[in-house]
Design an enzyme around this catalytic site. Structure first.
Site, PDB file in Angstrom:
ATOM      1  N   ASP A  23      31.565  -2.368  10.569  1.00  0.00           N
ATOM      2  CA  ASP A  23      30.127  -2.100  11.314  1.00  0.00           C
ATOM      3  C   ASP A  23      29.878  -0.531  12.011  1.00  0.00           C
ATOM      4  O   ASP A  23      30.941  -0.232  12.342  1.00  0.00           O
ATOM      5  CB  ASP A  23      29.465  -3.577  11.855  1.00  0.00           C
ATOM      6  CG  ASP A  23      27.961  -3.177  11.540  1.00  0.00           C
ATOM      7  OD1 ASP A  23      27.058  -2.031  11.147  1.00  0.00           O
ATOM      8  OD2 ASP A  23      27.170  -4.030  11.615  1.00  0.00           O
TER       9      ASP A  23
HETATM   10  C1  BGC Z   1      24.323  -2.473  11.253  1.00  0.00           C
HETATM   11  C2  BGC Z   1      24.651  -2.548  10.395  1.00  0.00           C
HETATM   12  C3  BGC Z   1      24.601  -0.985   9.417  1.00  0.00           C
HETATM   13  C4  BGC Z   1      25.124   0.179  10.032  1.00  0.00           C
HETATM   14  C5  BGC Z   1      24.405   0.870   9.321  1.00  0.00           C
HETATM   15  C6  BGC Z   1      24.543  -1.251  12.282  1.00  0.00           C
HETATM   16  O1  BGC Z   1      24.018  -1.917  13.643  1.00  0.00           O
HETATM   17  O2  BGC Z   1      24.570  -3.678  11.649  1.00  0.00           O
HETATM   18  O3  BGC Z   1      23.468  -3.566   9.335  1.00  0.00           O
HETATM   19  O4  BGC Z   1      24.766  -0.923   8.639  1.00  0.00           O
HETATM   20  O5  BGC Z   1      24.267  -0.193  11.387  1.00  0.00           O
HETATM   21  O6  BGC Z   1      23.304   1.767   9.712  1.00  0.00           O
END
Ligand code: BGC
Length: 747
Positions: free
Chosen positions: A221
């Site tokens: 993530d």
């Molecule tokens: C979120 C993810 C997301 C990623 C990219 C993170 O903060 O938890 O779900 O895909 O950011 O935007």
């Protein structure tokens, strides 16, 4: 490739792209969110919270809605439509779906997830992935695993027992991986039982790849990388976002020392290469993408996902000749999507008021329709809700309208259950969830009977928040999964707690009857008939009620479901085949305890019919010593810390952050209580955020909680600011001011 390049290749180039290596014929590849539509940011300002602009894309209903369709085919169509838009916009992988379990209704991000039930969540995700990937675009199944609260979401430790982990929290991922075969899986920010997901070999290699046969790539993530050395060993391949060269030198040193095998890095390099080259092939061919057709699909999905919760005197559908008062701001400005990384810039937007025609005054109306729900500042990625209440003024509006007009209907927009003390005062309730960009058209069609509601709740609606088993200890710094497997209906059934609306509940404008249930070995058949006057669709749910005299188990568990469309008077026979997993518990492996398993089927949880019983002379699964008399055998209210520790088999030691011992895993928010430098840092962060956003908005709160609430290492990864800055202020926060200055000034 030389070693340094290999390490570099396993980190992104920037916020959204992988690194290109033209000398080896490797281009860069674009990734973007997300689960309900694309969020492709092409401008200078990029973020992982949906704040800056992105290219227009179809905003489909959020998972909170689509799950209520219980329609794997329909959810598959969303997957393939998003993939078409991804191909059109040059995106190789899009980041979704999310299958985290809705453990507690207050989780700010529940709207992005499907269900409290692992089987339902897993099956919907598998279909989404399979269909999205059929032409080669990839998905990213997230957030692996146990990321079930927004409070401290970037650093908390999810503490739980193995049985709960396997039966509840890993099962949706397992189904989605085995059946959907996603090209990538996104590892979550948090730790599980003390080990960060990015470093977790048990999770990323032994379980994901070894047991479930995952052949794709694991991406972090955004900002979730903890220890790049441990993560290479664990099978975490790609660090996103890129641009910080996170721990590059340390990885080089670890290889030189023989502490990290270069083969571990090579494996990740091969996976990144495969993913990028496959995407290059797919994106080479220009495919067609019909955004108008996708808007239509978004409408159909919103219609099929709406849940009719109440319909006294058949107040709905409305009749053309009736005079209707449309009340409430959400008629003109419905809540149609959630805030955060899944936020989409829609290609079009139709609110109910745009298509409903004129409204009469409150006094003249035959029927009053109130549009209400949760405003966007109430639920968002980045923070959890404080309570389950709707804003007071909205409750007042519903109650005042109902007092004036006995024929009041409420259309609800929210991404999670709310308390509905007004429910008995109105005649009709139509739950739209977050219905996406065509929500207004869907509402019109549902209200006037052009479409017949066929959704069923994918999560329980408690009467009040305090009825939830985790209400007294959610959320905490460390996520204590004290309630074990008793999540959602598994708890309410077993504890016999009355709820507002049950998991699986939903009405229709027509009626369905069930007949001729048969059980033949492990084949279940039942006939469903549309006994009403209009066409409709019914979700047939199959539950297995396991024996209650051995190891503690829920009263019943969803094991199969399907959706059938029936004309008035039409009947269809539905059949399901069961397998061993339908009867299993986790006890150092999947085992089927012997006993009699009752098979129940039906369209509403209160009216299930018995199809028969399956006798299993399976294995003897020992009743744990702690079970007799425990909360888990007879749950009521919240389990105490001691009851949980006894089940867990160990003492819970809370995390404490301490001045002098702060590390790169600590956050500005936590350290500021003990450190002037961090207080200043906090003010600087606040100032930067308030330049672009207004306080009191979800955006402001999300930005503040996510940046000041990020471990320093995540800030380093996401900001691309040099490590020495963070190491310097960390030394200062630990009371070593001079040392901090030295680090900051070091060349
Ligand atoms: C979120 C993810 C997301 C990623 C990219 C993170 O903060 O938890 O779900 O895909 O950011 O935007």
């Amino acid at each position: 490739m030389e070693l340094k390049s290999k390490i570099a290749f396993c980190e992104g180039k920037n916020f959204w792209e992988t690194k290109e290596f033209p000398q080896y014929g490797i281009p860069s590849m674009f990734m973007c969110d997300g689960p309900h539509g694309l969020r492709k940011q092409e401008g200078v300002n990029k973020d992982y919270l949906g704040v800056n602009d992105s290219r227009p894309a179809t905003c489909f209903p959020a998972a909170v809605s689509t799950a209520c369709s219980w329609d794997v085919e329909l959810v598959g169509k969303i997957g393939s439509a998003i993939a078409e838009e991804a191909a059109d916009q040059g995106v190789g992988i899009f980041l979704g779906p999310g299958v985290n379990i809705k453990r507690n209704p207050l989780c700010g991000r529940n709207f992005e997830y499907f269900s409290e039930d692992p089987y339902l969540a897993g099956k919907l995700a598998a279909s989404f992935i399979k269909n999205a990937q059929k032409n080669g675009i990839g998905t990213s199944l997230k957030h692996f695993a146990c990321n079930n609260q927004e409070f401290k979401r970037l650093s908390s430790d999810s503490i739980l027992d193995e049985r709960t982990l396997r039966e509840i929290y890993l099962t949706p991922f397992e189904i989605a991986v085995r059946e959907g075969k996603p090209k990538t899986v996104m590892c979550a920010y948090n730790k599980i039982n003390g080990v960060y997901c990015s470093d977790n070999k048990e999770l990323l290699t032994n379980i994901l790849r070894g047991e479930w046969g995952f052949e794709g790539l694991v991406v972090t993530d955004w900002g979730a990388m903890h220890d790049r050395i441990a993560s290479f060993k664990a099978g975490c391949d790609l660090n996103m976002p890129g641009g910080s060269n996170y721990m590059e030198q340390k990885v080089l040193d670890a290889v030189a020392r023989g502490e990290l095998d270069e083969a571990d890095i090579d494996r990740s390099v091969q996976r990144v290469k495969k993913m990028v080259l496959e995407a290059q092939q797919v994106l080479k061919n220009k495919t067609c993408c019909d955004y108008d057709a996708h808007h239509e699909l978004a409408r159909i999905v919103a219609e099929q996902s709406a849940v009719l919760l109440k319909n006294v005197d058949n107040i709905l559908p409305l009749k053309k000749e009736q005079k209707i008062a449309f009340v409430g701001d959400m008629a003109k400005d419905m809540r149609y999507q959630g805030a955060g990384s899944s936020h989409i810039n829609p290609t079009r937007l139709v609110h109910p008021a745009d298509v409903l025609g004129s409204s009469v005054s409150v006094e003249q109306a035959d029927v009053a329709v109130v549009f209400a729900g949760l405003p966007s500042e109430y639920e968002s990625e980045g923070f959890d809700r404080e309570n389950m209440k709707m804003p007071q003024e909205q409750v007042k509006l519903i109650e005042e309208t109902a007092a004036k007009n006995p024929n009041t209907v409420v259309v609800l927009f929210c991404g999670a259950p709310v308390e509905t003390p007004w429910a008995d005062k109105v005649k009709g309730i139509l739950y739209m969830g977050l219905p996406g960009q065509a929500g207004g058209e869907a509402v019109r069609n549902l209200l006037y009977g052009v479409a017949n509601p066929s959704g069923k709740l994918a999560e329980t609606w408690p009467i009040q928040y305090s009825d939830c088993p985790s209400a007294t200890y959610y959320p905490q710094w460390d996520a204590q999964y004290r309630e074990g497997i008793y999540v959602g209906y598994r708890y309410y059934d077993k504890a016999d707690v009355r709820v507002r609306w049950k998991f699986g509940f939903g009405l229709s404008y027509t009626d369905f009857a069930y007949s001729n249930p048969q059980l033949d070995g492990e084949m279940v058949r039942v006939t469903v008939t549309n006994t009403g006057n209009c066409p409709g669709a019914e979700v047939v749910q199959l539950y297995v009620a396991p024996p209650q005299d051995g190891i503690h188990r829920p009263v019943r568990e969803l094991k199969r479901f399907t959706k059938v469309h029936l004309e008035p008077g039409e009947s269809k026979e539905v059949s399901f085949s069961l397998d061993e997993r339908c009867f299993s518990v986790w006890d150092n492996g999947w085992k089927v305890p012997s006993g009699s398993y009752t098979i129940l089927a039906g369209g509403n949880p209160d009216k299930l019919i018995v199809a028969g019983a399956v006798e299993k002379s399976g294995e003897v699964v020992k009743i744990p010593d702690w079970q007799p008399g425990s909360w888990y055998e007879n749950p009521k209210g919240s389990p105490s810390l001691e009851q949980w520790e006894t089940m867990l088999g160990r003492k819970y030691v809370p995390y404490t952050s301490q001045k002098g011992k702060f590390t790169m895993n600590d956050t500005v928010t936590d350290m500021k209580r003990h450190s002037l430098v961090m207080r200043i840092m906090y003010l600087v962060v606040k100032r930067i955020i308030s330049k672009g956003t207004k306080p009191d908005t979800a955006e402001y709160r999300m930005l503040l909680e996510t940046s000041a609430g990020s471990p320093l290492r995540s800030l380093q990864i996401s900001s691309g600011i040099k490590e020495k800055f963070f190491k310097g202020i960390l030394a200062m926060a630990n009371g070593e001011f001079i040392q901090g200055i030295r680090i900051l000034l070091k060349k």
